[in-house]
Design a protein around this motif. Sequence first.
Motif, PDB file in Angstrom:
ATOM      1  N   ARG A   1      29.582  40.407  42.772  1.00 60.02           N
ATOM      2  CA  ARG A   1      30.011  41.674  43.400  1.00 60.02           C
ATOM      3  C   ARG A   1      30.140  42.735  42.314  1.00 60.02           C
ATOM      4  O   ARG A   1      31.197  42.900  41.695  1.00 60.02           O
ATOM      5  N   PHE A   2      29.041  43.389  42.118  1.00 58.71           N
ATOM      6  CA  PHE A   2      28.982  44.365  41.033  1.00 58.71           C
ATOM      7  C   PHE A   2      29.894  45.568  41.298  1.00 58.71           C
ATOM      8  O   PHE A   2      30.449  46.145  40.369  1.00 58.71           O
ATOM      9  N   GLU A   3      30.068  45.969  42.590  1.00 59.22           N
ATOM     10  CA  GLU A   3      30.895  47.147  42.910  1.00 59.22           C
ATOM     11  C   GLU A   3      32.341  46.892  42.511  1.00 59.22           C
ATOM     12  O   GLU A   3      33.010  47.754  41.921  1.00 59.22           O
ATOM     13  N   GLU A   4      32.780  45.663  42.852  1.00 58.37           N
ATOM     14  CA  GLU A   4      34.165  45.322  42.511  1.00 58.37           C
ATOM     15  C   GLU A   4      34.365  45.316  41.000  1.00 58.37           C
ATOM     16  O   GLU A   4      35.352  45.853  40.473  1.00 58.37           O
ATOM     17  N   ILE A   5      33.383  44.737  40.322  1.00 59.77           N
ATOM     18  CA  ILE A   5      33.461  44.689  38.855  1.00 59.77           C
ATOM     19  C   ILE A   5      33.476  46.110  38.293  1.00 59.77           C
ATOM     20  O   ILE A   5      34.242  46.434  37.385  1.00 59.77           O
ATOM     21  N   SER A   6      32.670  46.963  38.892  1.00 58.00           N
ATOM     22  CA  SER A   6      32.591  48.352  38.431  1.00 58.00           C
ATOM     23  C   SER A   6      33.924  49.064  38.631  1.00 58.00           C
ATOM     24  O   SER A   6      34.408  49.771  37.728  1.00 58.00           O
ATOM     25  N   ASP A   7      34.535  48.876  39.826  1.00 56.47           N
ATOM     26  CA  ASP A   7      35.837  49.514  40.088  1.00 56.47           C
ATOM     27  C   ASP A   7      36.884  49.038  39.082  1.00 56.47           C
ATOM     28  O   ASP A   7      37.649  49.827  38.518  1.00 56.47           O
ATOM     29  N   ASN A   8      36.892  47.727  38.873  1.00 51.66           N
ATOM     30  CA  ASN A   8      37.849  47.155  37.915  1.00 51.66           C
ATOM     31  C   ASN A   8      37.636  47.732  36.520  1.00 51.66           C
ATOM     32  O   ASN A   8      38.588  48.021  35.792  1.00 51.66           O
ATOM     33  N   LEU A   9      36.371  47.875  36.203  1.00 50.72           N
ATOM     34  CA  LEU A   9      36.031  48.413  34.880  1.00 50.72           C
ATOM     35  C   LEU A   9      36.531  49.846  34.739  1.00 50.72           C
ATOM     36  O   LEU A   9      37.084  50.230  33.696  1.00 50.72           O
ATOM     37  N   VAL A  10      36.372  50.636  35.819  1.00 50.44           N
ATOM     38  CA  VAL A  10      36.832  52.034  35.795  1.00 50.44           C
ATOM     39  C   VAL A  10      38.345  52.074  35.604  1.00 50.44           C
ATOM     40  O   VAL A  10      38.873  52.840  34.772  1.00 50.44           O
TER      41      VAL A  10
END
Lengths: 330, 261
Positions: free
Chosen positions: A178-187
């Motif tokens: 789940r790249f979107e979730e990873i991206s949000d977490n990263l942000v």
Amino acid sequence: MNKKLFWSGFFILSMLVLFVVMLFGFGLAARFAPKVYLESYFPESVQGLAEGAAVKYKGVPVGKVDDIAIRGTDQQIRVSMSVDLDNFQGMDRRPLFADEKKFGAWLQEEIAKGLRCRLDYAGITGMRYIELDYFDQPGLPPEADPTKGVLLIPSAASPFKDIARSLNTSLERIARIRFEEISDNLVHSLADLNRLLANPDLRAAIESLHGMSANLEASSLVMKNVLTESRLTKIAEDTETSLAQIRSLTQRLNDELQRSNIGAGIAAFQQAAEAVRNTALFVESRQSGLDVLLERVDRALEAVRSAAETWENDPSSVVRGRRDGEFVAP
Amino acid sequence: MDRIGGEIRKILRQWMQLVEFFGQLGLDIRTDLRHPGRHRWRETLYYIDLCGRRSLGIVVLICGLMGFILALQGGLLIREYGGELFVADLVGFSLLKELGPLMVGMIATGRAGSAFAAEIGTMKVNEEVSALTTMGISPVRFLVVPKLLAMLIVLPLLAVAGDMAGLLGGLLIGVTYLDLPVSAYWGRTLQVLSPQVLTLGVLKCFVFAALITLIGCWRGFQADPDAQGVGRAATGAVVSSILLLVVADLFITLFYASIGC
């Protein structure tokens, strides 16, 4: 004898012999060798495989591909092969299989052990051949209605197919991430990090660290200047000399101790201590009598001192005696 | 208009004579097959010696050099990719299927085709052909059939010799220039070549032999009855034969490809 006719005949015969030799050299003899016919079915593309392509058993050419056809009912590719039995030899180097029946029995045993046929590349040209080898793959199920007089051998996926399958599996796994979730977490993490970096305490700590680092660097420089190689060598030499002296001194001390018979000295010391202790006990037991004696001696001394003072102040008292009230008898 | 009409009429007459020539040839071959004893064997053996044995040296030399050159050129390119051994494939297939028969055909055209045209042309100039006809002897049976039989026998044999010479030429380069072991190069050659490849090349030679003989003889029969006529006939025979050999080779190769060979 007509020479011209002889040489013409010799030419014709020798060329004919050469032709026949070349025919046999290029494999005509193999056409008369005992053969068995194998079939295999491939679900994958057989691009690069052509009629006449080699069939190899563990890399040894044993036959060739006779025919390639599509089985329309299940879209599998049927590859018919012929294998020369002479290529399989026993310990005595004689042909191992006398007929197709024996080869068939052997083939079934080997299939049970994992013998499969697989498409392999013959080189960089894209041409393929059939490799018979032992692969850890299940192979296709046996054919329900095999061609009469033809032995079946299961096929295994080609290396390229294996790679493609592995790639597909990897891609499927990647797709599940789940790249979107990873991206949000990263942000969020980056925002937190920014806030942390903006904290004045952290900045002060960093500046302190900078200072410490500078000090450390300066110290290192000083150490570097002070602890030169020659000095370090000298310190090491001095240390070594000192240790040698300590060792020598220790040795001498040991020798002296051995020579001084310390045991006997200690025994004598113990006897003396015992005598002192006995004397102390005796003195302690006689202490009350001694106190009375000392008091008398003290009074006597006081009387002597008083008489002396009287005699000093009035020397005539020695003759006439002491006046009243001036002399106190002890 | 008269000139154009005259030329067209001349061409048409030549075509009719060609058809007549083939008809006569067919009849004479049938006669020889029915009565083999009547065939002119001595002349046949003479042409076998002339076109075969005496051509062997030049055929071996040229085909050997062809194999040499093919291996050298192919090796220079293929060794960049580390595939020196594939030179054996290149030399073997090129020579046995194409270049061997074609080179032998070219040599035979130069030696035999021109000789046939010159011989028959000279006989025509000397009116020996007319004399044969007058005596009731078929000039085609007398002059063409022995040559045709001889060529049908020797050209495939020369091709076999040329193929072997070419393979040995390639082997020489493979061993000396490409540093391949003899066993590896020769083993690869035997592995990739098949009796079919050799036979297909040899079969071409039968067509080439017929073409060379018939064109040479036909040009001889068509030679002008003057001093330069024979020379023109010989030259025309060579040029036409070479052209038709290449065209025939093309069609045969297409035919082989169509049947999957």
